[in-house]
Enzyme design. Structure first.
Site, PDB file in Angstrom:
ATOM      1  N   ASP A  67     -15.153  20.858 -13.966  1.00  0.00           N
ATOM      2  CA  ASP A  67     -16.306  20.095 -14.448  1.00  0.00           C
ATOM      3  C   ASP A  67     -17.517  20.227 -13.528  1.00  0.00           C
ATOM      4  O   ASP A  67     -17.423  20.765 -12.411  1.00  0.00           O
ATOM      5  CB  ASP A  67     -15.911  18.610 -14.616  1.00  0.00           C
ATOM      6  CG  ASP A  67     -15.130  18.055 -13.425  1.00  0.00           C
ATOM      7  OD1 ASP A  67     -15.133  18.685 -12.351  1.00  0.00           O
ATOM      8  OD2 ASP A  67     -14.517  16.987 -13.558  1.00  0.00           O
ATOM      9  N   ASN A 136      -9.364   5.470 -14.013  1.00  0.00           N
ATOM     10  CA  ASN A 136      -9.215   5.080 -15.424  1.00  0.00           C
ATOM     11  C   ASN A 136      -8.376   6.101 -16.195  1.00  0.00           C
ATOM     12  O   ASN A 136      -8.329   6.079 -17.415  1.00  0.00           O
ATOM     13  CB  ASN A 136     -10.597   4.905 -16.074  1.00  0.00           C
ATOM     14  CG  ASN A 136     -11.397   6.204 -16.116  1.00  0.00           C
ATOM     15  OD1 ASN A 136     -10.916   7.254 -15.690  1.00  0.00           O
ATOM     16  ND2 ASN A 136     -12.609   6.141 -16.635  1.00  0.00           N
ATOM     17  N   HIS A 138      -8.778   9.476 -16.069  1.00  0.00           N
ATOM     18  CA  HIS A 138      -9.420  10.738 -16.459  1.00  0.00           C
ATOM     19  C   HIS A 138      -8.902  11.912 -15.623  1.00  0.00           C
ATOM     20  O   HIS A 138      -8.505  11.757 -14.477  1.00  0.00           O
ATOM     21  CB  HIS A 138     -10.953  10.649 -16.439  1.00  0.00           C
ATOM     22  CG  HIS A 138     -11.628  10.589 -15.117  1.00  0.00           C
ATOM     23  ND1 HIS A 138     -12.615   9.682 -14.817  1.00  0.00           N
ATOM     24  CD2 HIS A 138     -11.503  11.349 -14.004  1.00  0.00           C
ATOM     25  CE1 HIS A 138     -13.047   9.889 -13.598  1.00  0.00           C
ATOM     26  NE2 HIS A 138     -12.393  10.896 -13.080  1.00  0.00           N
ATOM     27  N   GLU A 143     -12.753  11.448 -20.178  1.00  0.00           N
ATOM     28  CA  GLU A 143     -12.728   9.995 -20.062  1.00  0.00           C
ATOM     29  C   GLU A 143     -11.872   9.373 -21.172  1.00  0.00           C
ATOM     30  O   GLU A 143     -11.659  10.002 -22.219  1.00  0.00           O
ATOM     31  CB  GLU A 143     -14.165   9.459 -20.166  1.00  0.00           C
ATOM     32  CG  GLU A 143     -15.087   9.894 -19.031  1.00  0.00           C
ATOM     33  CD  GLU A 143     -14.904   9.055 -17.760  1.00  0.00           C
ATOM     34  OE1 GLU A 143     -13.755   8.703 -17.427  1.00  0.00           O
ATOM     35  OE2 GLU A 143     -15.916   8.770 -17.100  1.00  0.00           O
TER      36      GLU A 143
HETATM   37  C1  GLP Z   1     -13.955  12.867 -10.297  1.00  0.00           C
HETATM   38  C2  GLP Z   1     -13.586  14.272 -10.808  1.00  0.00           C
HETATM   39  C3  GLP Z   1     -12.114  14.397 -11.104  1.00  0.00           C
HETATM   40  C4  GLP Z   1     -11.313  13.794  -9.971  1.00  0.00           C
HETATM   41  C5  GLP Z   1     -11.569  12.307  -9.909  1.00  0.00           C
HETATM   42  C6  GLP Z   1     -10.777  11.585  -8.842  1.00  0.00           C
HETATM   43  O1  GLP Z   1     -14.499  12.037 -11.249  1.00  0.00           O
HETATM   44  N1  GLP Z   1     -14.336  14.666 -11.939  1.00  0.00           N
HETATM   45  O2  GLP Z   1     -11.784  15.763 -11.318  1.00  0.00           O
HETATM   46  O3  GLP Z   1      -9.946  14.035 -10.159  1.00  0.00           O
HETATM   47  O4  GLP Z   1     -12.952  12.098  -9.683  1.00  0.00           O
HETATM   48  O5  GLP Z   1     -11.402  11.701  -7.615  1.00  0.00           O
HETATM   49  P1  GLP Z   1     -10.767  11.382  -6.222  1.00  0.00           P
HETATM   50  O6  GLP Z   1      -9.857  12.515  -5.917  1.00  0.00           O
HETATM   51  O7  GLP Z   1     -11.931  11.324  -5.301  1.00  0.00           O
HETATM   52  O8  GLP Z   1     -10.038  10.079  -6.343  1.00  0.00           O
END
Ligand code: GLP
Length: 241
Positions: A67, A136, A138, A143
């Site tokens: 992304d 959440n 995702h 989402e």
């Molecule tokens: C972001 C990314 C995801 C990631 C998520 C969790 O929103 N788009 O790909 O897995 O956050 O992030 P973290 O690893 O910092 O908890």
């Protein structure tokens, strides 16, 4: 599903890096699906360390990221392209031409989504997809929704994601409201999926994801339908399963 329960973030990172390096050694021109966020930083650091020791060669590796925020230029310090360059690509012998991230500055959403789908298709799909997990549920920026979004799409980020990710920006107002993300099709068509989770704050969503119902309100739950998923979690993140 294979579950590795490890002690802490450091062990999670080493185990995830082990699996990624095995993939690169077995198939030097493999296609890696890559993720951003705090979770994979330690994994990338470990891969760089092994590269520096001469144990890994990225020269033929191809990568496709999940992304990108809409509206951020590649050199913006918060863009996911910049994150990948800093944390991995600039530090190993990968050919940048073989690394793909959606273009956050694209003007036409539909055209950018079609272009990125075409890239994934032209690469022949993903050999190993690395995932983190949002609070959440995702994955990438898929989402919670009332349907699983299958294709690459432009998504409006939820308030909880904006708040969670605001820790990396000067304020929540600076977090982009939209992002481009790979959809569930490309993720689910990956030959192998590796999902890494760390920390007490992920324990509840990990339980819902892997022991609850498969439903689009918990996007990650779709992984229950994939035949080759490895979950690596530290004790805190796996404390409820
Ligand atoms: C972001 C990314 C995801 C990631 C998520 C969790 O929103 N788009 O790909 O897995 O956050 O992030 P973290 O690893 O910092 O908890």
């Amino acid at each position: 599903m294979r579950i590795y329960r490890v002690k802490d973030y450091k062990d999670m990172s080493r185990k995830a890096a082990n699996i990624i390096s095995a993939q690169i050694i077995l198939k030097p021109d493999c296609v890696l699906g890559l993720a951003t966020g705090s979770t994979p930083i330690g994994t990338y650091r470990q891969l760089v360390e092994w590269y520096n020791k001469g144990d890994l060669d990225f020269s033929e590796v191809r990568t496709v990221n999940l992304d990108e925020y809409k509206g951020l230029t590649e050199d913006n310090s918060q863009s996911y392209r910049n994150f990948m360059n800093q944390n991995l690509f600039n530090q190993v012998n990968i050919d940048k031409k073989n690394t793909y991230v959606p273009n956050g500055m694209a003007e036409d959403d539909a055209a950018e989504c079609a272009r990125y789908s075409g890239i994934i298709r032209a690469l022949g799909g993903i050999d190993l997809q690395l995932l983190g997990l949002g609070h959440n549920g995702h994955i990438g920026f898929n989402e919670p929704n009332d349907v699983f979004d299958m294709e690459v799409h432009c998504v409006a980020l939820t308030q909880s994601t904006i708040e969670a990710n605001s820790r990396l920006f000067a304020s929540a107002d600076e977090v982009p409201r939209y992002a481009y993300t790979m959809g569930m099709k490309a993720i689910m068509q990956a030959k192998k999926i590796l999902i890494a989770v760390s920390g007490e704050d992920k324990a509840e969503i990990v339980k819902k994801a892997f022991t609850g119902e498969v439903k689009p309100e918990v996007p990650v739950s779709i992984l229950q339908m994939h035949r080759d998923v490895t979950l690596i979690g530290d004790e805190a993140a796996l404390s409820q399963i």
